[in-house]
Scaffold this motif. Structure first.
Motif, short mmCIF file in Angstrom:
data_model
loop_
_atom_site.label_atom_id
_atom_site.label_comp_id
_atom_site.label_asym_id
_atom_site.label_seq_id
_atom_site.Cartn_x
_atom_site.Cartn_y
_atom_site.Cartn_z
N GLY A 6 -8.55 28.24 -22.65
CA GLY A 6 -10.04 28.50 -22.66
C GLY A 6 -10.58 29.58 -22.09
N SER A 7 -9.78 30.32 -21.08
CA SER A 7 -10.29 31.55 -20.27
C SER A 7 -10.52 32.65 -21.05
CB SER A 7 -9.33 31.99 -19.18
OG SER A 7 -8.08 32.47 -20.00
N GLY A 8 -9.99 32.89 -22.36
CA GLY A 8 -10.36 33.98 -23.26
C GLY A 8 -8.89 34.93 -23.16
N LYS A 9 -8.08 34.65 -22.40
CA LYS A 9 -6.84 35.55 -22.34
C LYS A 9 -6.07 35.70 -23.72
CE LYS A 9 -3.29 32.29 -20.61
NZ LYS A 9 -4.00 31.07 -20.89
N SER A 10 -6.00 34.55 -24.38
CA SER A 10 -5.26 34.89 -25.92
C SER A 10 -6.16 35.80 -26.79
CB SER A 10 -5.12 33.46 -26.57
OG SER A 10 -3.95 32.66 -25.75
N THR A 11 -7.51 35.68 -26.61
CA THR A 11 -8.40 36.46 -27.76
C THR A 11 -8.13 38.04 -26.90
OG1 THR A 11 -9.96 34.82 -27.92
CG2 THR A 11 -10.80 37.05 -28.20
N LEU A 12 -7.99 38.04 -25.68
CA LEU A 12 -8.12 39.75 -25.15
C LEU A 12 -6.72 39.96 -25.70
CD1 LEU A 12 -9.06 41.84 -23.25
CD2 LEU A 12 -8.25 40.47 -21.38
N LEU A 13 -5.71 39.45 -25.52
CA LEU A 13 -4.49 39.86 -25.80
C LEU A 13 -4.52 40.08 -27.26
CD1 LEU A 13 -1.28 40.05 -25.69
CD2 LEU A 13 -1.04 37.92 -26.20
N ASN A 14 -4.86 39.42 -28.49
CA ASN A 14 -5.24 39.80 -29.67
C ASN A 14 -5.91 41.17 -29.81
OD1 ASN A 14 -3.52 37.48 -30.54
ND2 ASN A 14 -5.34 36.29 -30.70
N LEU A 15 -6.92 41.10 -29.23
CA LEU A 15 -7.78 42.32 -29.27
C LEU A 15 -7.06 43.57 -28.86
CD1 LEU A 15 -11.11 41.25 -27.85
CD2 LEU A 15 -10.84 41.63 -30.24
N MET A 16 -6.41 43.40 -27.70
CA MET A 16 -5.47 44.56 -27.07
C MET A 16 -4.25 44.99 -28.27
SD MET A 16 -5.25 43.91 -23.00
CE MET A 16 -4.46 42.51 -23.03
N ALA A 17 -3.86 44.05 -28.69
CA ALA A 17 -2.70 44.22 -29.54
C ALA A 17 -3.10 44.95 -31.07
CB ALA A 17 -2.05 43.16 -29.66
#
Length: 230
Positions: free
Chosen positions: A41-52
């Motif tokens: 829930g920290s947002g790290k998966s969303t950030l990963l998807n954006l960076m990729a």
């Protein structure tokens, strides 16, 4: 190498918007090994998807090797990922009916490389990750740690600018986790490949030289470490 500039993202559900990331800003230099740390829930998966390049941000920009990926079309992004980005997954994502070597070769097939050159490159990388005697085996014949080594070799076979590792030790026991992180550190140092390791485990994050921590969609810490157990 990687520049995330004033990145914010919201998910829309009908008329409602849910903010997930808030003004994230950092730079990763060529050859760095960085941990992106955060709980569920920290947002790290969303950030990963954006960076990729798997999602487009609501606001802000993402540059990889000087290219603004949020401005690319889907076709441009697909081609960019094939040539600039490597991926390591928690669940390995190996194709069961292909041999270890064929799994590593697969990204080169899409690049149109000739068969002998593909084979030679795949075998060389598999040897580097400690699987030189298992190239013609199938994933089901390997342990979890060995399968992750195959995934690591596959991520490097196109000589990407950056590798994103999504919870790469999440399915492994403590001993194998250490071995895999040791391998990533060795590859980072010997090949000067840029790694961003996404993890919720502080023990994994602190093996890297730098930790970027997210909490509730905010960047709360960006700190250099001396690196433990290097």
């Amino acid at each position: 190498m990687l520049a995330v500039k004033h990145l914010s993202h919201r998910f829309r559900n009908g008329d409602e918007e849910t903010p997930v990331l808030h003004d994230i800003d950092f730079v990763v230099d060529k050859g760095e090994m960085v941990a992106l740390l955060g709980s569920s829930g920290s947002g790290k998966s969303t950030l990963l998807n954006l960076m990729a390049g798997l999602m487009k941000p609501t606001q802000g920009s993402i540059l990889i090797s000087g290219e603004s990926i949020e401005r690319m079309s889907e076709n441009q992004l697909a081609e960019f990922r094939r040539t600039h980005i490597g991926f390591i997954f928690q669940s390995y994502e190996l194709i069961p009916h292909l041999t270890v070597r064929e799994n590593v070769e697969l990204p080169l097939v899409f690049q149109g490389m000739k068969a002998k050159a593909r084979k030679d490159k795949a075998v060389a990388l598999l040897t580097k990750v400690g699987l030189g005697e298992k190239t013609e085996m199938f994933p089901s014949q390997l342990s979890g740690g060995q399968q992750q080594r195959v995934s690591i070799a596959r991520s490097l076979v196109t000589e990407p600018a950056i590798v994103f590792a999504d919870e790469p030790t999440g399915n492994l026991d403590t001993k194998t986790e250490k071995e895999i992180i040791d391998l990533l550190i060795e590859l980072n140092e010997s090949l000067q490949i840029t790694f961003v390791i996404v993890t919720h485990e502080l023990e994994v994050a602190r093996r890297t030289r730098r930790v970027i921590q997210l909490r509730d969609g905010f960047l709360v810490e960006d700190e250099l470490w001396a690196g433990e157990e290097q």
